[in-house]
Design a protein around this motif. Structure first.
Motif, PDB file in Angstrom:
ATOM      1  N   LEU A 206       0.839  -1.198   0.000  1.00 31.69           N
ATOM      2  CA  LEU A 206       0.000   0.000   0.000  1.00 31.69           C
ATOM      3  C   LEU A 206       0.873   1.248   0.000  1.00 31.69           C
ATOM      4  CD1 LEU A 206      -2.778  -0.858   2.636  1.00 31.69           C
ATOM      5  CD2 LEU A 206      -2.849  -1.174   0.147  1.00 31.69           C
ATOM      6  N   ASP A 207       0.444   2.237  -0.723  1.00 32.50           N
ATOM      7  CA  ASP A 207       1.159   3.510  -0.642  1.00 32.50           C
ATOM      8  C   ASP A 207       0.633   4.297   0.558  1.00 32.50           C
ATOM      9  OD1 ASP A 207      -1.255   4.765  -1.373  1.00 32.50           O
ATOM     10  OD2 ASP A 207      -0.731   4.765  -3.490  1.00 32.50           O
ATOM     11  N   GLU A 208       1.134   5.479   0.770  1.00 30.87           N
ATOM     12  CA  GLU A 208       0.790   6.241   1.969  1.00 30.87           C
ATOM     13  C   GLU A 208      -0.690   6.594   2.007  1.00 30.87           C
ATOM     14  OE1 GLU A 208       2.205  10.329   4.308  1.00 30.87           O
ATOM     15  OE2 GLU A 208       3.255   9.623   2.519  1.00 30.87           O
ATOM     16  N   ASP A 209      -1.251   7.015   0.910  1.00 32.53           N
ATOM     17  CA  ASP A 209      -2.675   7.351   0.873  1.00 32.53           C
ATOM     18  C   ASP A 209      -3.549   6.131   1.141  1.00 32.53           C
ATOM     19  OD1 ASP A 209      -2.131   9.992   0.335  1.00 32.53           O
ATOM     20  OD2 ASP A 209      -2.332   9.775  -1.855  1.00 32.53           O
ATOM     21  N   GLU A 210      -3.167   5.002   0.588  1.00 27.02           N
ATOM     22  CA  GLU A 210      -3.942   3.776   0.794  1.00 27.02           C
ATOM     23  C   GLU A 210      -3.856   3.313   2.250  1.00 27.02           C
ATOM     24  OE1 GLU A 210      -3.630   1.732  -3.663  1.00 27.02           O
ATOM     25  OE2 GLU A 210      -1.999   1.472  -2.191  1.00 27.02           O
ATOM     26  N   ARG A 211      -2.695   3.451   2.847  1.00 27.67           N
ATOM     27  CA  ARG A 211      -2.564   3.090   4.262  1.00 27.67           C
ATOM     28  C   ARG A 211      -3.426   3.984   5.142  1.00 27.67           C
ATOM     29  NH1 ARG A 211       2.929   2.261   2.868  1.00 27.67           N
ATOM     30  NH2 ARG A 211       3.485   4.343   3.602  1.00 27.67           N
ATOM     31  N   PHE A 212      -3.509   5.270   4.793  1.00 26.38           N
ATOM     32  CA  PHE A 212      -4.361   6.175   5.566  1.00 26.38           C
ATOM     33  C   PHE A 212      -5.840   5.808   5.396  1.00 26.38           C
ATOM     34  CE2 PHE A 212      -6.988  10.046   5.700  1.00 26.38           C
ATOM     35  CZ  PHE A 212      -6.830  10.349   7.052  1.00 26.38           C
ATOM     36  N   THR A 213      -6.223   5.468   4.175  1.00 28.62           N
ATOM     37  CA  THR A 213      -7.600   5.040   3.928  1.00 28.62           C
ATOM     38  C   THR A 213      -7.929   3.790   4.739  1.00 28.62           C
ATOM     39  OG1 THR A 213      -7.572   5.966   1.689  1.00 28.62           O
ATOM     40  CG2 THR A 213      -9.238   4.294   2.164  1.00 28.62           C
ATOM     41  N   LEU A 214      -6.986   2.848   4.784  1.00 22.53           N
ATOM     42  CA  LEU A 214      -7.172   1.635   5.566  1.00 22.53           C
ATOM     43  C   LEU A 214      -7.285   1.963   7.056  1.00 22.53           C
ATOM     44  CD1 LEU A 214      -7.226  -1.441   5.888  1.00 22.53           C
ATOM     45  CD2 LEU A 214      -4.702  -1.391   5.912  1.00 22.53           C
ATOM     46  N   LEU A 215      -6.423   2.840   7.545  1.00 22.13           N
ATOM     47  CA  LEU A 215      -6.465   3.246   8.948  1.00 22.13           C
ATOM     48  C   LEU A 215      -7.803   3.896   9.288  1.00 22.13           C
ATOM     49  CD1 LEU A 215      -5.119   3.752  11.714  1.00 22.13           C
ATOM     50  CD2 LEU A 215      -4.226   5.898  10.750  1.00 22.13           C
ATOM     51  N   ARG A 216      -8.255   4.784   8.419  1.00 21.84           N
ATOM     52  CA  ARG A 216      -9.513   5.488   8.671  1.00 21.84           C
ATOM     53  C   ARG A 216     -10.688   4.514   8.701  1.00 21.84           C
ATOM     54  NH1 ARG A 216     -11.412  10.220   4.622  1.00 21.84           N
ATOM     55  NH2 ARG A 216     -11.587   8.396   3.261  1.00 21.84           N
ATOM     56  N   HIS A 217     -10.694   3.555   7.790  1.00 23.24           N
ATOM     57  CA  HIS A 217     -11.775   2.565   7.756  1.00 23.24           C
ATOM     58  C   HIS A 217     -11.739   1.686   9.005  1.00 23.24           C
ATOM     59  CE1 HIS A 217     -14.284  -0.332   5.031  1.00 23.24           C
ATOM     60  NE2 HIS A 217     -14.726  -0.307   6.267  1.00 23.24           N
ATOM     61  N   THR A 218     -10.541   1.286   9.427  1.00 30.08           N
ATOM     62  CA  THR A 218     -10.417   0.436  10.609  1.00 30.08           C
ATOM     63  C   THR A 218     -10.839   1.181  11.866  1.00 30.08           C
ATOM     64  OG1 THR A 218      -8.585  -0.723   9.519  1.00 30.08           O
ATOM     65  CG2 THR A 218      -8.854  -1.067  11.885  1.00 30.08           C
ATOM     66  N   GLU A 219     -10.453   2.449  11.970  1.00 29.15           N
ATOM     67  CA  GLU A 219     -10.891   3.253  13.114  1.00 29.15           C
ATOM     68  C   GLU A 219     -12.410   3.412  13.123  1.00 29.15           C
ATOM     69  OE1 GLU A 219      -9.421   4.230  15.669  1.00 29.15           O
ATOM     70  OE2 GLU A 219      -7.272   4.536  15.287  1.00 29.15           O
ATOM     71  N   HIS A 220     -12.984   3.550  11.942  1.00 30.83           N
ATOM     72  CA  HIS A 220     -14.447   3.610  11.855  1.00 30.83           C
ATOM     73  C   HIS A 220     -15.061   2.337  12.430  1.00 30.83           C
ATOM     74  CE1 HIS A 220     -18.474   3.094  10.234  1.00 30.83           C
ATOM     75  NE2 HIS A 220     -18.025   2.031   9.580  1.00 30.83           N
ATOM     76  N   CYS A 221     -14.472   1.194  12.069  1.00 31.86           N
ATOM     77  CA  CYS A 221     -15.010  -0.076  12.561  1.00 31.86           C
ATOM     78  C   CYS A 221     -14.909  -0.160  14.077  1.00 31.86           C
ATOM     79  CB  CYS A 221     -14.265  -1.248  11.904  1.00 31.86           C
ATOM     80  SG  CYS A 221     -14.926  -1.698  10.272  1.00 31.86           S
ATOM     81  N   LEU A 222     -13.801   0.266  14.644  1.00 29.91           N
ATOM     82  CA  LEU A 222     -13.658   0.262  16.099  1.00 29.91           C
ATOM     83  C   LEU A 222     -14.723   1.134  16.756  1.00 29.91           C
ATOM     84  CD1 LEU A 222      -9.782   0.423  16.575  1.00 29.91           C
ATOM     85  CD2 LEU A 222     -11.299  -1.402  17.380  1.00 29.91           C
ATOM     86  N   ASP A 223     -14.911   2.312  16.186  1.00 24.87           N
ATOM     87  CA  ASP A 223     -15.884   3.239  16.766  1.00 24.87           C
ATOM     88  C   ASP A 223     -17.301   2.701  16.617  1.00 24.87           C
ATOM     89  OD1 ASP A 223     -16.393   5.868  17.985  1.00 24.87           O
ATOM     90  OD2 ASP A 223     -17.432   6.289  16.106  1.00 24.87           O
ATOM     91  N   TRP A 224     -17.619   2.106  15.467  1.00 18.93           N
ATOM     92  CA  TRP A 224     -18.959   1.557  15.247  1.00 18.93           C
ATOM     93  C   TRP A 224     -19.223   0.381  16.187  1.00 18.93           C
ATOM     94  CZ3 TRP A 224     -21.696  -2.758  14.035  1.00 18.93           C
ATOM     95  CH2 TRP A 224     -23.011  -2.578  13.573  1.00 18.93           C
ATOM     96  N   LEU A 225     -18.226  -0.477  16.392  1.00 13.43           N
ATOM     97  CA  LEU A 225     -18.391  -1.608  17.304  1.00 13.43           C
ATOM     98  C   LEU A 225     -18.609  -1.141  18.739  1.00 13.43           C
ATOM     99  CD1 LEU A 225     -15.751  -4.133  15.905  1.00 13.43           C
ATOM    100  CD2 LEU A 225     -18.245  -4.391  15.875  1.00 13.43           C
ATOM    101  N   ARG A 226     -17.940  -0.058  19.133  1.00 12.57           N
ATOM    102  CA  ARG A 226     -18.179   0.494  20.472  1.00 12.57           C
ATOM    103  C   ARG A 226     -19.644   0.922  20.609  1.00 12.57           C
ATOM    104  NH1 ARG A 226     -18.969   5.375  22.001  1.00 12.57           N
ATOM    105  NH2 ARG A 226     -18.330   6.182  19.966  1.00 12.57           N
ATOM    106  N   GLU A 227     -20.146   1.632  19.599  1.00 14.13           N
ATOM    107  CA  GLU A 227     -21.544   2.046  19.622  1.00 14.13           C
ATOM    108  C   GLU A 227     -22.469   0.823  19.636  1.00 14.13           C
ATOM    109  OE1 GLU A 227     -22.885   4.995  19.824  1.00 14.13           O
ATOM    110  OE2 GLU A 227     -21.659   6.511  18.801  1.00 14.13           O
ATOM    111  N   TYR A 228     -22.129  -0.148  18.837  1.00 12.47           N
ATOM    112  CA  TYR A 228     -22.967  -1.339  18.710  1.00 12.47           C
ATOM    113  C   TYR A 228     -23.047  -2.103  20.034  1.00 12.47           C
ATOM    114  CZ  TYR A 228     -24.757  -5.678  16.633  1.00 12.47           C
ATOM    115  OH  TYR A 228     -25.517  -6.767  16.327  1.00 12.47           O
ATOM    116  N   LEU A 229     -21.931  -2.239  20.723  1.00 16.45           N
ATOM    117  CA  LEU A 229     -21.911  -2.984  21.979  1.00 16.45           C
ATOM    118  C   LEU A 229     -22.663  -2.251  23.082  1.00 16.45           C
ATOM    119  CD1 LEU A 229     -18.233  -4.291  21.939  1.00 16.45           C
ATOM    120  CD2 LEU A 229     -20.318  -5.651  21.676  1.00 16.45           C
ATOM    121  N   THR A 230     -22.497  -0.952  23.148  1.00 14.97           N
ATOM    122  CA  THR A 230     -23.215  -0.205  24.189  1.00 14.97           C
ATOM    123  C   THR A 230     -24.703  -0.107  23.870  1.00 14.97           C
ATOM    124  OG1 THR A 230     -22.617   1.880  23.077  1.00 14.97           O
ATOM    125  CG2 THR A 230     -21.215   1.141  24.891  1.00 14.97           C
ATOM    126  N   CYS A 231     -25.060  -0.198  22.600  1.00 19.44           N
ATOM    127  CA  CYS A 231     -26.470  -0.209  22.219  1.00 19.44           C
ATOM    128  C   CYS A 231     -27.111  -1.550  22.575  1.00 19.44           C
ATOM    129  CB  CYS A 231     -26.605   0.061  20.718  1.00 19.44           C
ATOM    130  SG  CYS A 231     -28.291  -0.073  20.084  1.00 19.44           S
TER     131      CYS A 231
END
Length: 301
Positions: A206-231
Protein backbone atom coordinates in the motif's frame (compact mmCIF):
# COMPACT_ATOMS: atom_id res chain seq x y z
CA UNK A 1 -125.56 -9.66 46.89
CA UNK A 2 -123.20 -6.80 47.30
CA UNK A 3 -121.05 -8.73 49.76
CA UNK A 4 -120.75 -11.65 47.32
CA UNK A 5 -119.79 -9.27 44.53
CA UNK A 6 -117.02 -7.74 46.61
CA UNK A 7 -115.83 -11.19 47.67
CA UNK A 8 -115.69 -12.31 44.03
CA UNK A 9 -113.82 -9.18 43.06
CA UNK A 10 -111.13 -9.67 45.70
CA UNK A 11 -110.67 -13.27 44.73
CA UNK A 12 -110.20 -12.37 41.05
CA UNK A 13 -107.58 -9.70 41.64
CA UNK A 14 -105.86 -11.22 44.65
CA UNK A 15 -102.62 -12.13 42.82
CA UNK A 16 -102.17 -8.51 41.75
CA UNK A 17 -102.16 -7.31 45.34
CA UNK A 18 -100.34 -10.14 47.10
CA UNK A 19 -97.98 -12.52 45.22
CA UNK A 20 -98.49 -16.11 46.15
CA UNK A 21 -95.35 -17.35 47.93
CA UNK A 22 -96.59 -20.92 48.39
CA UNK A 23 -96.58 -21.91 44.73
CA UNK A 24 -100.30 -22.03 43.86
CA UNK A 25 -103.01 -19.58 42.87
CA UNK A 26 -105.69 -20.38 45.46
CA UNK A 27 -106.51 -17.21 47.41
CA UNK A 28 -105.85 -17.33 51.11
CA UNK A 29 -108.79 -16.87 53.47
CA UNK A 30 -108.65 -15.11 56.79
CA UNK A 31 -108.04 -18.30 58.70
CA UNK A 32 -104.75 -18.99 56.85
CA UNK A 33 -103.36 -15.45 56.90
CA UNK A 34 -101.81 -15.92 60.32
CA UNK A 35 -99.98 -19.06 59.19
CA UNK A 36 -98.83 -17.29 56.02
CA UNK A 37 -97.37 -14.43 58.02
CA UNK A 38 -95.59 -16.90 60.28
CA UNK A 39 -94.15 -18.69 57.21
CA UNK A 40 -92.89 -15.43 55.77
CA UNK A 41 -91.31 -14.47 59.08
CA UNK A 42 -89.67 -17.89 59.24
CA UNK A 43 -88.31 -17.54 55.69
CA UNK A 44 -87.04 -14.02 56.39
CA UNK A 45 -85.37 -15.25 59.56
CA UNK A 46 -83.82 -18.18 57.70
CA UNK A 47 -82.48 -15.83 54.97
CA UNK A 48 -81.04 -13.47 57.55
CA UNK A 49 -79.39 -16.38 59.38
CA UNK A 50 -77.83 -17.51 56.08
CA UNK A 51 -76.47 -14.03 55.38
CA UNK A 52 -75.15 -13.84 58.93
CA UNK A 53 -73.43 -17.21 58.53
CA UNK A 54 -71.83 -16.11 55.24
CA UNK A 55 -70.62 -12.85 56.77
CA UNK A 56 -69.30 -14.73 59.79
CA UNK A 57 -67.42 -17.17 57.52
CA UNK A 58 -65.88 -14.29 55.58
CA UNK A 59 -64.75 -12.61 58.79
CA UNK A 60 -63.25 -15.83 60.09
CA UNK A 61 -61.35 -16.51 56.87
CA UNK A 62 -60.59 -12.95 55.80
CA UNK A 63 -56.87 -13.27 56.54
CA UNK A 64 -56.57 -16.51 54.59
CA UNK A 65 -58.50 -15.05 51.65
CA UNK A 66 -56.31 -11.95 51.65
CA UNK A 67 -53.13 -14.05 51.63
CA UNK A 68 -54.38 -16.17 48.74
CA UNK A 69 -55.38 -13.12 46.72
CA UNK A 70 -51.96 -11.56 47.29
CA UNK A 71 -50.21 -14.78 46.24
CA UNK A 72 -52.37 -14.98 43.12
CA UNK A 73 -51.57 -11.39 42.16
CA UNK A 74 -47.88 -12.00 42.84
CA UNK A 75 -47.83 -15.07 40.60
CA UNK A 76 -49.60 -13.23 37.81
CA UNK A 77 -47.20 -10.29 38.10
CA UNK A 78 -44.19 -12.60 38.16
CA UNK A 79 -45.40 -14.41 35.05
CA UNK A 80 -45.96 -11.11 33.20
CA UNK A 81 -42.50 -9.84 34.20
CA UNK A 82 -40.79 -13.03 33.04
CA UNK A 83 -42.72 -13.03 29.78
CA UNK A 84 -41.92 -9.37 29.16
CA UNK A 85 -38.24 -9.66 30.10
CA UNK A 86 -37.63 -12.69 27.90
CA UNK A 87 -39.49 -11.52 24.85
CA UNK A 88 -40.96 -8.06 24.93
CA UNK A 89 -37.92 -6.04 25.95
CA UNK A 90 -35.52 -7.82 23.68
CA UNK A 91 -37.98 -7.79 20.81
CA UNK A 92 -38.28 -4.01 20.95
CA UNK A 93 -35.04 -3.75 18.95
CA UNK A 94 -36.62 -5.88 16.23
CA UNK A 95 -40.07 -4.25 16.26
CA UNK A 96 -39.15 -1.78 13.53
CA UNK A 97 -37.56 -4.42 11.32
CA UNK A 98 -38.96 -7.36 9.33
CA UNK A 99 -37.29 -9.76 11.78
CA UNK A 100 -39.79 -9.22 14.62
CA UNK A 101 -41.81 -12.47 14.45
CA UNK A 102 -38.82 -14.53 13.27
CA UNK A 103 -36.51 -13.97 16.24
CA UNK A 104 -35.85 -16.82 18.68
CA UNK A 105 -33.64 -16.75 21.76
CA UNK A 106 -31.41 -19.24 23.49
CA UNK A 107 -29.12 -19.51 26.51
CA UNK A 108 -25.53 -19.85 25.30
CA UNK A 109 -22.11 -20.18 26.88
CA UNK A 110 -19.29 -18.49 24.99
CA UNK A 111 -16.32 -20.58 23.98
CA UNK A 112 -13.35 -19.39 26.07
CA UNK A 113 -10.65 -21.68 24.74
CA UNK A 114 -7.50 -19.94 23.59
CA UNK A 115 -6.73 -19.57 19.92
CA UNK A 116 -3.05 -20.30 20.54
CA UNK A 117 -1.39 -22.81 22.84
CA UNK A 118 1.57 -21.85 25.03
CA UNK A 119 3.98 -23.19 22.45
CA UNK A 120 2.60 -20.77 19.84
CA UNK A 121 0.73 -23.36 17.81
CA UNK A 122 -2.95 -23.13 17.01
CA UNK A 123 -5.36 -24.78 19.44
CA UNK A 124 -7.15 -27.19 17.13
CA UNK A 125 -9.47 -28.27 19.96
CA UNK A 126 -11.20 -24.88 19.80
CA UNK A 127 -14.50 -25.38 17.90
CA UNK A 128 -14.51 -21.85 16.46
CA UNK A 129 -10.84 -21.82 15.52
CA UNK A 130 -11.52 -21.18 11.84
CA UNK A 131 -12.55 -17.61 12.62
CA UNK A 132 -9.17 -16.84 14.17
CA UNK A 133 -5.48 -17.18 13.51
CA UNK A 134 -3.35 -16.59 10.45
CA UNK A 135 -4.83 -16.46 6.93
CA UNK A 136 -5.59 -19.89 5.50
CA UNK A 137 -8.27 -21.44 3.26
CA UNK A 138 -10.33 -22.85 6.16
CA UNK A 139 -10.51 -19.42 7.78
CA UNK A 140 -11.57 -17.67 4.57
CA UNK A 141 -14.25 -20.30 3.95
CA UNK A 142 -15.63 -19.98 7.49
CA UNK A 143 -15.94 -16.20 7.22
CA UNK A 144 -17.49 -16.50 3.77
CA UNK A 145 -20.19 -18.82 5.13
CA UNK A 146 -20.83 -16.59 8.17
CA UNK A 147 -21.31 -13.47 6.06
CA UNK A 148 -23.20 -15.21 3.29
CA UNK A 149 -26.47 -13.57 2.23
CA UNK A 150 -25.50 -10.20 3.70
CA UNK A 151 -27.30 -8.38 0.87
CA UNK A 152 -31.08 -8.64 1.18
CA UNK A 153 -34.13 -7.18 -0.55
CA UNK A 154 -37.12 -5.87 1.40
CA UNK A 155 -40.49 -4.56 0.31
CA UNK A 156 -41.69 -0.99 0.84
CA UNK A 157 -43.83 -2.22 3.75
CA UNK A 158 -40.77 -3.77 5.42
CA UNK A 159 -38.64 -0.61 5.34
CA UNK A 160 -39.95 0.43 8.77
CA UNK A 161 -38.31 3.68 9.92
CA UNK A 162 -36.93 4.22 6.39
CA UNK A 163 -40.33 4.15 4.68
CA UNK A 164 -40.66 6.93 2.14
CA UNK A 165 -36.90 7.42 1.70
CA UNK A 166 -36.55 7.65 -2.08
CA UNK A 167 -32.73 7.58 -1.90
CA UNK A 168 -32.68 3.86 -1.04
CA UNK A 169 -31.64 1.77 -4.03
CA UNK A 170 -34.59 0.16 -5.75
CA UNK A 171 -33.76 -3.06 -7.57
CA UNK A 172 -34.42 -2.83 -11.27
CA UNK A 173 -36.41 -6.07 -11.34
CA UNK A 174 -39.00 -4.50 -9.01
CA UNK A 175 -38.45 -7.12 -6.29
CA UNK A 176 -37.73 -4.62 -3.53
CA UNK A 177 -35.14 -2.34 -1.99
CA UNK A 178 -31.47 -2.99 -1.35
CA UNK A 179 -30.56 -3.33 2.36
CA UNK A 180 -28.21 -5.12 4.69
CA UNK A 181 -28.51 -5.69 8.45
CA UNK A 182 -26.57 -4.10 11.32
CA UNK A 183 -25.25 -7.37 12.73
CA UNK A 184 -23.70 -8.18 9.36
CA UNK A 185 -21.99 -4.83 9.34
CA UNK A 186 -20.63 -5.77 12.77
CA UNK A 187 -19.27 -9.01 11.34
CA UNK A 188 -17.71 -7.04 8.51
CA UNK A 189 -15.94 -4.83 11.07
CA UNK A 190 -14.68 -7.78 13.11
CA UNK A 191 -13.30 -9.32 9.95
CA UNK A 192 -11.72 -5.98 9.06
CA UNK A 193 -9.92 -5.94 12.42
CA UNK A 194 -8.72 -9.48 11.85
CA UNK A 195 -7.35 -8.46 8.47
CA UNK A 196 -5.60 -5.52 10.10
CA UNK A 197 -3.61 -7.98 12.22
CA UNK A 198 -2.13 -9.49 9.07
CA UNK A 199 -1.45 -6.51 6.77
CA UNK A 200 1.28 -8.27 4.79
CA UNK A 201 -1.25 -10.82 3.59
CA UNK A 202 -4.37 -8.70 3.17
CA UNK A 203 -2.93 -5.25 2.36
CA UNK A 204 0.45 -5.68 0.68
CA UNK A 205 2.28 -2.86 -1.08
CA UNK A 206 0.00 0.00 0.00
CA UNK A 207 1.16 3.51 -0.64
CA UNK A 208 0.79 6.24 1.97
CA UNK A 209 -2.67 7.35 0.87
CA UNK A 210 -3.94 3.78 0.79
CA UNK A 211 -2.56 3.09 4.26
CA UNK A 212 -4.36 6.18 5.57
CA UNK A 213 -7.60 5.04 3.93
CA UNK A 214 -7.17 1.63 5.57
CA UNK A 215 -6.46 3.25 8.95
CA UNK A 216 -9.51 5.49 8.67
CA UNK A 217 -11.78 2.57 7.76
CA UNK A 218 -10.42 0.44 10.61
CA UNK A 219 -10.89 3.25 13.11
CA UNK A 220 -14.45 3.61 11.86
CA UNK A 221 -15.01 -0.08 12.56
CA UNK A 222 -13.66 0.26 16.10
CA UNK A 223 -15.88 3.24 16.77
CA UNK A 224 -18.96 1.56 15.25
CA UNK A 225 -18.39 -1.61 17.30
CA UNK A 226 -18.18 0.49 20.47
CA UNK A 227 -21.54 2.05 19.62
CA UNK A 228 -22.97 -1.34 18.71
CA UNK A 229 -21.91 -2.98 21.98
CA UNK A 230 -23.21 -0.21 24.19
CA UNK A 231 -26.47 -0.21 22.22
CA UNK A 232 -26.91 -3.99 22.60
CA UNK A 233 -25.56 -4.20 26.14
CA UNK A 234 -25.18 -7.74 27.46
CA UNK A 235 -25.58 -7.50 31.26
CA UNK A 236 -24.62 -11.10 32.05
CA UNK A 237 -22.41 -11.10 35.14
CA UNK A 238 -18.79 -12.20 34.77
CA UNK A 239 -17.45 -13.32 38.17
CA UNK A 240 -13.86 -12.51 39.10
CA UNK A 241 -11.76 -15.36 40.54
CA UNK A 242 -8.25 -15.81 41.81
CA UNK A 243 -6.11 -17.15 38.99
CA UNK A 244 -2.88 -18.73 40.17
CA UNK A 245 0.36 -18.37 38.24
CA UNK A 246 2.40 -21.34 39.40
CA UNK A 247 5.51 -20.25 37.50
CA UNK A 248 5.67 -16.89 39.27
CA UNK A 249 4.16 -18.14 42.55
CA UNK A 250 1.37 -15.59 42.77
CA UNK A 251 -2.33 -15.19 41.96
CA UNK A 252 -4.25 -12.35 40.41
CA UNK A 253 -7.95 -11.50 40.06
CA UNK A 254 -9.21 -12.80 36.72
CA UNK A 255 -12.60 -12.35 35.09
CA UNK A 256 -13.81 -15.69 33.76
CA UNK A 257 -16.87 -15.61 31.54
CA UNK A 258 -18.44 -18.93 32.48
CA UNK A 259 -22.05 -17.75 32.50
CA UNK A 260 -24.87 -18.30 30.07
CA UNK A 261 -25.82 -15.38 27.86
CA UNK A 262 -29.26 -14.74 26.44
CA UNK A 263 -28.57 -14.76 22.73
CA UNK A 264 -30.49 -14.57 19.53
CA UNK A 265 -30.68 -17.96 17.90
CA UNK A 266 -28.38 -17.28 14.96
CA UNK A 267 -30.16 -19.78 12.71
CA UNK A 268 -33.32 -17.64 12.90
CA UNK A 269 -31.28 -14.74 11.48
CA UNK A 270 -29.65 -16.84 8.79
CA UNK A 271 -32.98 -18.34 7.74
CA UNK A 272 -34.57 -14.92 7.23
CA UNK A 273 -31.50 -13.58 5.40
CA UNK A 274 -31.41 -16.59 3.09
CA UNK A 275 -35.03 -16.10 2.02
CA UNK A 276 -34.43 -12.40 1.24
CA UNK A 277 -30.91 -12.58 -0.21
CA UNK A 278 -29.88 -11.59 -3.71
CA UNK A 279 -26.62 -11.20 -5.60
CA UNK A 280 -25.80 -7.48 -5.90
CA UNK A 281 -23.30 -8.27 -8.65
CA UNK A 282 -26.01 -9.46 -11.02
CA UNK A 283 -25.52 -7.28 -14.12
CA UNK A 284 -28.18 -4.61 -14.48
CA UNK A 285 -29.82 -5.24 -11.08
CA UNK A 286 -28.26 -2.11 -9.52
CA UNK A 287 -28.64 0.82 -11.87
CA UNK A 288 -27.75 4.38 -10.93
CA UNK A 289 -30.52 6.77 -12.00
CA UNK A 290 -28.06 9.26 -13.51
CA UNK A 291 -24.93 7.33 -14.46
CA UNK A 292 -26.81 4.33 -15.80
CA UNK A 293 -24.29 1.79 -14.54
CA UNK A 294 -24.65 -1.01 -12.06
CA UNK A 295 -22.55 -0.95 -8.90
CA UNK A 296 -19.76 -3.51 -8.74
CA UNK A 297 -18.49 -2.76 -5.25
CA UNK A 298 -20.37 -2.32 -1.97
CA UNK A 299 -19.04 0.19 0.56
CA UNK A 300 -20.48 -0.42 4.02
CA UNK A 301 -19.87 2.62 6.23
Amino acid sequence: MLNRFHRFDLTKYWPLHRPNTMGYNKPEDDSSSEHSDEAELFMDSKYQNKRFAQASWLRQHSRSITVHVILLLFNISFFVIILYSTTGVRDMQHSETPFGPQIRYEQREFNRQSVYLHDGSLNHKKPTLNFNGPPRPALEAAWERLKDNDSVRVSAEELGQFAGDDTIISLTDGSGYYTTVAVYHGLHCVQRLHHYLYPDHYYPDLDEDERFTLLRHTEHCLDWLREYLTCNADTTLIPVHWQANMLESHASPTALDWGKHQCVDWTSIEDWMATHAFDPYTPGLLMHPEFGMYITHLDIL
